[in-house]
Design a protein around this motif. Structure first.
Motif, PDB file in Angstrom:
ATOM      1  N   THR A 283      23.822  16.763  11.435  1.00 52.00           N
ATOM      2  CA  THR A 283      25.084  15.799  11.134  1.00 52.00           C
ATOM      3  C   THR A 283      25.193  15.863   9.595  1.00 52.00           C
ATOM      4  N   THR A 284      24.529  15.962   8.632  1.00 49.36           N
ATOM      5  CA  THR A 284      24.894  16.263   7.288  1.00 49.36           C
ATOM      6  C   THR A 284      25.642  17.353   7.334  1.00 49.36           C
ATOM      7  N   ALA A 285      25.322  18.472   7.968  1.00 47.97           N
ATOM      8  CA  ALA A 285      25.912  19.826   7.594  1.00 47.97           C
ATOM      9  C   ALA A 285      27.275  19.755   8.371  1.00 47.97           C
ATOM     10  N   LEU A 286      27.580  19.164   9.206  1.00 48.19           N
ATOM     11  CA  LEU A 286      28.694  18.941   9.807  1.00 48.19           C
ATOM     12  C   LEU A 286      29.625  17.743   9.260  1.00 48.19           C
ATOM     13  N   SER A 287      29.254  16.917   8.362  1.00 51.64           N
ATOM     14  CA  SER A 287      29.837  15.630   8.027  1.00 51.64           C
ATOM     15  C   SER A 287      31.021  16.025   7.072  1.00 51.64           C
ATOM     16  N   THR A 288      31.309  17.382   6.654  1.00 60.72           N
ATOM     17  CA  THR A 288      32.700  17.510   5.849  1.00 60.72           C
ATOM     18  C   THR A 288      33.460  18.333   6.812  1.00 60.72           C
ATOM     19  N   LEU A 289      33.286  18.819   8.067  1.00 59.21           N
ATOM     20  CA  LEU A 289      34.143  19.228   8.907  1.00 59.21           C
ATOM     21  C   LEU A 289      35.408  18.668   8.841  1.00 59.21           C
ATOM     22  N   GLU A 290      36.443  19.316   8.701  1.00 61.19           N
ATOM     23  CA  GLU A 290      37.903  18.886   9.118  1.00 61.19           C
ATOM     24  C   GLU A 290      38.559  19.866   9.991  1.00 61.19           C
ATOM     25  N   SER A 291      39.457  19.419  10.707  1.00 58.11           N
ATOM     26  CA  SER A 291      39.949  20.220  11.784  1.00 58.11           C
ATOM     27  C   SER A 291      41.492  20.126  11.905  1.00 58.11           C
ATOM     28  N   PRO A 292      42.572  20.879  12.025  1.00 64.37           N
ATOM     29  CA  PRO A 292      43.909  20.887  12.142  1.00 64.37           C
ATOM     30  C   PRO A 292      44.168  20.361  13.532  1.00 64.37           C
ATOM     31  N   VAL A 293      43.298  20.425  14.263  1.00 58.31           N
ATOM     32  CA  VAL A 293      43.687  20.034  15.817  1.00 58.31           C
ATOM     33  C   VAL A 293      42.618  18.886  16.132  1.00 58.31           C
ATOM     34  N   PRO A 294      43.026  18.248  17.263  1.00 64.22           N
ATOM     35  CA  PRO A 294      41.959  17.109  17.553  1.00 64.22           C
ATOM     36  C   PRO A 294      40.805  17.840  18.009  1.00 64.22           C
ATOM     37  N   ALA A 295      39.607  17.181  17.567  1.00 65.94           N
ATOM     38  CA  ALA A 295      38.256  18.114  17.851  1.00 65.94           C
ATOM     39  C   ALA A 295      37.146  16.857  17.773  1.00 65.94           C
ATOM     40  N   ALA A 296      36.017  17.339  18.508  1.00 62.35           N
ATOM     41  CA  ALA A 296      34.706  16.445  18.679  1.00 62.35           C
ATOM     42  C   ALA A 296      33.738  17.341  18.771  1.00 62.35           C
ATOM     43  N   CYS A 297      32.636  16.916  18.162  1.00 63.77           N
ATOM     44  CA  CYS A 297      31.265  17.829  18.407  1.00 63.77           C
ATOM     45  C   CYS A 297      30.162  16.736  19.261  1.00 63.77           C
ATOM     46  N   LEU A 298      29.599  17.333  19.880  1.00 65.89           N
ATOM     47  CA  LEU A 298      28.552  16.814  20.626  1.00 65.89           C
ATOM     48  C   LEU A 298      27.452  17.292  20.705  1.00 65.89           C
ATOM     49  N   ALA A 299      26.361  16.454  20.074  1.00 65.17           N
ATOM     50  CA  ALA A 299      24.954  17.051  20.178  1.00 65.17           C
ATOM     51  C   ALA A 299      23.853  16.019  20.882  1.00 65.17           C
ATOM     52  N   PRO A 300      23.614  16.227  22.236  1.00 64.47           N
ATOM     53  CA  PRO A 300      22.905  15.499  22.922  1.00 64.47           C
ATOM     54  C   PRO A 300      21.345  15.501  22.212  1.00 64.47           C
ATOM     55  N   ASP A 301      20.721  14.185  22.161  1.00 60.31           N
ATOM     56  CA  ASP A 301      19.561  14.110  21.611  1.00 60.31           C
ATOM     57  C   ASP A 301      18.529  14.326  23.019  1.00 60.31           C
ATOM     58  N   LEU A 302      17.954  15.459  22.644  1.00 59.57           N
ATOM     59  CA  LEU A 302      16.945  15.963  23.700  1.00 59.57           C
ATOM     60  C   LEU A 302      15.573  15.252  24.029  1.00 59.57           C
ATOM     61  N   PRO A 303      15.194  15.213  24.961  1.00 60.54           N
ATOM     62  CA  PRO A 303      13.820  14.598  25.134  1.00 60.54           C
ATOM     63  C   PRO A 303      12.979  15.346  24.353  1.00 60.54           C
ATOM     64  N   GLY A 304      11.647  14.556  24.038  1.00 54.91           N
ATOM     65  CA  GLY A 304      10.566  15.107  23.193  1.00 54.91           C
ATOM     66  C   GLY A 304       9.647  15.974  24.179  1.00 54.91           C
ATOM     67  N   ASP A 305       8.753  16.697  23.483  1.00 51.44           N
ATOM     68  CA  ASP A 305       7.782  17.338  24.168  1.00 51.44           C
ATOM     69  C   ASP A 305       6.764  16.520  25.061  1.00 51.44           C
ATOM     70  N   ARG A 306       6.431  17.060  26.079  1.00 51.30           N
ATOM     71  CA  ARG A 306       5.659  16.272  27.025  1.00 51.30           C
ATOM     72  C   ARG A 306       4.999  17.173  28.032  1.00 51.30           C
ATOM     73  N   ASP A 307       3.932  16.803  28.455  1.00 49.05           N
ATOM     74  CA  ASP A 307       3.222  17.998  29.476  1.00 49.05           C
ATOM     75  C   ASP A 307       3.915  17.477  30.799  1.00 49.05           C
ATOM     76  N   LEU A 308       4.013  18.770  31.648  1.00 42.05           N
ATOM     77  CA  LEU A 308       4.730  18.434  32.970  1.00 42.05           C
ATOM     78  C   LEU A 308       4.128  17.568  33.867  1.00 42.05           C
ATOM     79  N   GLU A 309       2.794  17.313  33.894  1.00 43.26           N
ATOM     80  CA  GLU A 309       2.267  16.370  34.716  1.00 43.26           C
ATOM     81  C   GLU A 309       2.646  15.007  34.384  1.00 43.26           C
ATOM     82  N   ALA A 310       3.104  14.601  33.090  1.00 34.16           N
ATOM     83  CA  ALA A 310       3.523  13.406  32.495  1.00 34.16           C
ATOM     84  C   ALA A 310       4.876  13.042  32.652  1.00 34.16           C
TER      85      ALA A 310
END
Length: 168
Positions: A18-45
Motif C-alpha cells: 500500500t505504501t508503494a502504491l500510495s502515490t500512484l495516479e491515473s489519467p483514467v478511472p482505476a482501482a487496485c485490489l489486493a485481497p488479504d490471503l489466509p495465513g499458513d495452516r496445515d491441511l488437516e486444520a
C-alpha cells in the motif's frame, strides 16, 4: 494540454504494498485490489468452517469490491488485481491462500473478457515480497492513458523467483 490525473484507490494489501502504491495516479478511472490471503495452516486444520471463512468469505469480499468499483470504471477504466506470486505458484501449508489466489486469477480472466465491452481493462500483477517498488512501476504502466489495450494479462513481478515454475 494538461492531463488530469487522480489518485488510485487500493483495496487491501500489505503495508509495504500500500505504501508503494500510495502515490500512484491515473489519467483514467482505476482501482487496485489486493485481497488479504489466509495465513499458513496445515491441511488437516482446514475445517469446513475455516474453508468457508478463509476462502469463500474472501472471494465474496473481492467480488463485492469489484461490483462497488465498477460504476466509476465504465468507459475507459482499469482494474488491477495484486496477488503474492508464491501463493499462486504454491507453497507448503498454504492451501487456502492458493485457493483464493487461484479464484482471483480465474475471476480476473473472466472479468477481462466480460468487462471489455464496457471499456474496462482487467489485469493481474503477481509479485514477490520486496518487489513493491517494481510493482508500482508495472501498475503505473497498466494505468497509463495508452494502457487500455493491455487486458487479461497475468504479469509476474518476482525478480526471477518464479523462473522455471509452472503457472496455474
Amino acid at each position: 494540454m494538461t492531463q488530469v490525473t487522480t489518485t488510485v484507490p487500493v483495496w487491501g494489501g500489505s503495508a509495504a504494498l500500500t505504501t508503494a502504491l500510495s502515490t500512484l495516479e491515473s489519467p483514467v478511472p482505476a482501482a487496485c485490489l489486493a485481497p488479504d490471503l489466509p495465513g499458513d495452516r496445515d491441511l488437516e486444520a482446514l475445517s469446513d468452517e475455516l474453508l468457508d471463512a478463509e476462502i469463500g468469505d474472501v472471494l465474496a469480499g473481492v467480488l463485492a469490491e469489484v461490483q462497488r468499483q465498477l460504476p466509476a470504471l465504465s468507459g475507459a477504466g482499469r482494474l488491477v488485481f495484486l496477488i503474492p506470486a508464491e501463493a499462486a505458484l504454491g507453497r507448503p501449508h498454504a492451501t487456502a491462500a492458493g485457493a483464493v489466489a487461484g479464484g482471483v486469477l480465474s475471476m480476473a480472466r473472466t472479468l477481462a473478457i466480460e468487462l471489455a465491452r464496457d471499456g474496462i481493462a482487467v489485469n493481474t500483477v503477481l509479485y514477490a515480497d520486496g518487489a513493491e517498488t517494481a510493482v508500482a512501476h508495472q501498475v503505473s504502466a497498466l494505468l497509463a492513458a495508452d494502457g487500455g489495450d493491455i487486458t487479461g494479462q497475468e504479469i509476474y513481478v518476482t525478480a526471477g523467483s518464479g523462473l522455471g515454475r509452472l503457472r496455474p
